[in-house]
Design a protein around this motif. Structure first.
Motif, PDB file in Angstrom:
ATOM      1  N   ARG A 115       8.077  -3.732 -14.617  1.00 44.29           N
ATOM      2  CA  ARG A 115       7.064  -4.183 -15.575  1.00 44.29           C
ATOM      3  C   ARG A 115       5.756  -4.485 -14.853  1.00 44.29           C
ATOM      4  NH1 ARG A 115       5.955  -9.668 -15.654  1.00 44.29           N
ATOM      5  NH2 ARG A 115       7.459 -11.084 -14.677  1.00 44.29           N
ATOM      6  N   ASP A 116       4.677  -4.606 -15.621  1.00 50.36           N
ATOM      7  CA  ASP A 116       3.404  -5.049 -15.065  1.00 50.36           C
ATOM      8  C   ASP A 116       3.514  -6.522 -14.666  1.00 50.36           C
ATOM      9  OD1 ASP A 116       2.463  -2.574 -15.832  1.00 50.36           O
ATOM     10  OD2 ASP A 116       1.341  -3.301 -17.573  1.00 50.36           O
ATOM     11  N   GLY A 117       2.804  -6.905 -13.623  1.00 50.41           N
ATOM     12  CA  GLY A 117       2.802  -8.308 -13.239  1.00 50.41           C
ATOM     13  C   GLY A 117       2.263  -8.508 -11.843  1.00 50.41           C
ATOM     14  N   ALA A 118       2.093  -9.796 -11.474  1.00 54.95           N
ATOM     15  CA  ALA A 118       1.570 -10.139 -10.147  1.00 54.95           C
ATOM     16  C   ALA A 118       2.725 -10.336  -9.176  1.00 54.95           C
ATOM     17  CB  ALA A 118       0.733 -11.405 -10.220  1.00 54.95           C
ATOM     18  N   LEU A 119       2.616  -9.685  -8.013  1.00 54.39           N
ATOM     19  CA  LEU A 119       3.608  -9.830  -6.949  1.00 54.39           C
ATOM     20  C   LEU A 119       3.012 -10.695  -5.850  1.00 54.39           C
ATOM     21  CD1 LEU A 119       6.345  -8.920  -5.661  1.00 54.39           C
ATOM     22  CD2 LEU A 119       5.037  -7.098  -4.539  1.00 54.39           C
ATOM     23  N   GLY A 120       3.536 -11.919  -5.694  1.00 57.69           N
ATOM     24  CA  GLY A 120       3.119 -12.781  -4.595  1.00 57.69           C
ATOM     25  C   GLY A 120       4.115 -12.647  -3.459  1.00 57.69           C
ATOM     26  N   TYR A 121       3.614 -12.386  -2.249  1.00 58.84           N
ATOM     27  CA  TYR A 121       4.540 -12.162  -1.132  1.00 58.84           C
ATOM     28  C   TYR A 121       3.904 -12.569   0.194  1.00 58.84           C
ATOM     29  CZ  TYR A 121       1.952  -7.820  -0.108  1.00 58.84           C
ATOM     30  OH  TYR A 121       0.967  -6.908   0.207  1.00 58.84           O
ATOM     31  N   ASN A 122       4.767 -12.799   1.169  1.00 55.82           N
ATOM     32  CA  ASN A 122       4.353 -13.135   2.525  1.00 55.82           C
ATOM     33  C   ASN A 122       4.388 -11.895   3.404  1.00 55.82           C
ATOM     34  OD1 ASN A 122       4.286 -16.187   2.363  1.00 55.82           O
ATOM     35  ND2 ASN A 122       6.391 -15.816   1.727  1.00 55.82           N
ATOM     36  N   PHE A 123       3.497 -11.835   4.387  1.00 58.84           N
ATOM     37  CA  PHE A 123       3.552 -10.790   5.400  1.00 58.84           C
ATOM     38  C   PHE A 123       4.502 -11.230   6.506  1.00 58.84           C
ATOM     39  CE2 PHE A 123      -0.800 -10.167   3.685  1.00 58.84           C
ATOM     40  CZ  PHE A 123      -0.629  -8.875   3.213  1.00 58.84           C
ATOM     41  N   ASP A 124       5.510 -10.421   6.786  1.00 57.58           N
ATOM     42  CA  ASP A 124       6.514 -10.792   7.785  1.00 57.58           C
ATOM     43  C   ASP A 124       5.952 -10.862   9.205  1.00 57.58           C
ATOM     44  OD1 ASP A 124       8.621 -11.316   6.182  1.00 57.58           O
ATOM     45  OD2 ASP A 124       9.596  -9.389   6.412  1.00 57.58           O
ATOM     46  N   ILE A 125       5.021  -9.972   9.540  1.00 57.89           N
ATOM     47  CA  ILE A 125       4.514  -9.923  10.909  1.00 57.89           C
ATOM     48  C   ILE A 125       3.041 -10.341  10.973  1.00 57.89           C
ATOM     49  CG2 ILE A 125       6.147  -8.139  11.596  1.00 57.89           C
ATOM     50  CD1 ILE A 125       3.780  -6.138  11.472  1.00 57.89           C
ATOM     51  N   GLY A 126       2.585 -11.028   9.952  1.00 58.88           N
ATOM     52  CA  GLY A 126       1.187 -11.426   9.924  1.00 58.88           C
ATOM     53  C   GLY A 126       0.353 -10.396   9.181  1.00 58.88           C
ATOM     54  N   ARG A 127      -0.852 -10.792   8.844  1.00 57.81           N
ATOM     55  CA  ARG A 127      -1.744  -9.923   8.075  1.00 57.81           C
ATOM     56  C   ARG A 127      -2.171  -8.714   8.902  1.00 57.81           C
ATOM     57  NH1 ARG A 127      -7.287  -9.715   6.948  1.00 57.81           N
ATOM     58  NH2 ARG A 127      -7.752 -11.361   8.441  1.00 57.81           N
ATOM     59  N   PRO A 128      -1.920  -7.478   8.394  1.00 61.48           N
ATOM     60  CA  PRO A 128      -2.296  -6.299   9.177  1.00 61.48           C
ATOM     61  C   PRO A 128      -3.808  -6.129   9.289  1.00 61.48           C
ATOM     62  CG  PRO A 128      -1.535  -5.653   6.996  1.00 61.48           C
ATOM     63  CD  PRO A 128      -1.283  -7.126   7.116  1.00 61.48           C
ATOM     64  N   LEU A 129      -4.274  -5.718  10.445  1.00 60.45           N
ATOM     65  CA  LEU A 129      -5.675  -5.379  10.678  1.00 60.45           C
ATOM     66  C   LEU A 129      -5.753  -3.881  10.916  1.00 60.45           C
ATOM     67  CD1 LEU A 129      -6.599  -8.272  13.146  1.00 60.45           C
ATOM     68  CD2 LEU A 129      -7.096  -8.160  10.693  1.00 60.45           C
ATOM     69  N   PHE A 130      -6.669  -3.214  10.238  1.00 62.82           N
ATOM     70  CA  PHE A 130      -6.658  -1.753  10.298  1.00 62.82           C
ATOM     71  C   PHE A 130      -6.884  -1.227  11.713  1.00 62.82           C
ATOM     72  CE2 PHE A 130     -11.229  -2.369   9.743  1.00 62.82           C
ATOM     73  CZ  PHE A 130     -11.783  -1.357  10.510  1.00 62.82           C
ATOM     74  N   GLU A 131      -7.623  -1.984  12.545  1.00 64.62           N
ATOM     75  CA  GLU A 131      -7.881  -1.514  13.909  1.00 64.62           C
ATOM     76  C   GLU A 131      -6.600  -1.464  14.754  1.00 64.62           C
ATOM     77  OE1 GLU A 131      -9.374  -4.128  12.525  1.00 64.62           O
ATOM     78  OE2 GLU A 131     -11.543  -4.150  12.864  1.00 64.62           O
ATOM     79  N   ASN A 132      -5.580  -2.219  14.345  1.00 65.55           N
ATOM     80  CA  ASN A 132      -4.344  -2.287  15.122  1.00 65.55           C
ATOM     81  C   ASN A 132      -3.274  -1.329  14.629  1.00 65.55           C
ATOM     82  OD1 ASN A 132      -5.547  -4.387  16.524  1.00 65.55           O
ATOM     83  ND2 ASN A 132      -4.626  -5.971  15.254  1.00 65.55           N
ATOM     84  N   ILE A 133      -3.573  -0.553  13.603  1.00 63.03           N
ATOM     85  CA  ILE A 133      -2.567   0.330  13.017  1.00 63.03           C
ATOM     86  C   ILE A 133      -2.669   1.711  13.655  1.00 63.03           C
ATOM     87  CG2 ILE A 133      -1.728   1.386  10.893  1.00 63.03           C
ATOM     88  CD1 ILE A 133      -3.055  -0.987   9.402  1.00 63.03           C
TER      89      ILE A 133
END
Length: 221
Positions: A115-133
């Motif tokens: 269904r439509d809705g808001a998904l609240g979740y935690n990042f397991d390894i911290g917030r990703p930074l595009f420079e590190n991907i």
């Protein structure tokens, strides 16, 4: 080395025991390692969401999430993360292609909601930074991070030769891959924690250096 490999295997087993092509959703940061993304009924691409155990919100629950798939860029293959995680397949791909499984948690993953809705979740390894991907030859599922807002894709391409770009439209459950997306503009904060799928000609790294490299060390006599 061997220790690193054993560590990776432990993380893989934990990651998948707890428990692709770009979904768009409205995002609000509650704290550094949390996000809330508005999902549409059907398939969405959600950065860093590898397990229903990461859910903290009170709108969408684990029972609403019917499937999670990761796209393993080094192997250019999908792996099911939930339900019935394909642990052996992922372990085999890590062994064959020699990559760190953290790249999965730092990518955008297919998530199916009933269904439509808001998904609240935690990042397991911290917030990703595009420079590190790390970006691998072929297709990659890249999260749109706050650092990318207000920039064109060409502004953050680093040393990557991007040949194709596609975005997933969750409301209509279809792809949009206009040729003009090579200069896609991340125009506002509503794009944060969505994703973009890019195809590159060789392994590379994203960044904002505009291709300017540090001069190499000269040959010494």
């Amino acid at each position: 080395g061997g220790g690193r490999y054993k560590s990776m295997n432990k993380k893989v087993i934990l990651l998948m025991s707890l428990m692709v092509l770009v979904g768009f959703g409205v995002f609000v940061i509650a704290q550094e390692n949390r996000a809330a993304v508005q999902l549409s009924k059907g398939w969405n691409l959600v950065p860093g969401f590898t397990s229903v155990s990461q859910i903290y919100g009170d709108d969408l629950h684990a029972s609403n999430i019917k499937a999670i798939y990761a796209y393993v860029a080094p192997a250019q293959q999908y792996v099911r993360m939930y339900p019935k995680p394909e642990v052996d397949k992922l372990r085999s791909l890590i062994s064959t292609y020699n990559f760190d499984d953290d790249i999965i948690a730092a990518s955008a993953l297919w998530v199916y909601s009933d269904r439509d809705g808001a998904l609240g979740y935690n990042f397991d390894i911290g917030r990703p930074l595009f420079e590190n991907i790390p970006i691998y030859k072929g297709w990659n599922f890249v999260p749109i991070t706050p650092e990318m807002i207000g920039k064109h894709l060409q502004d953050i391409k680093g040393n990557c030769d991007i040949t194709k770009v596609a975005v997933w439209l969750p409301e209509s459950q279809e792809w949009d891959s206009k040729s003009g997306f090579l200069n896609l503009y991340f125009d506002n904060k509503n794009l944060e924690w969505r994703g973009v799928v890019i195809k590159v000609s060789n392994n590379c790294n994203l960044g904002t250096s505009s291709g300017v490299n540090i001069p190499s060390v000269p040959s010494l006599p």
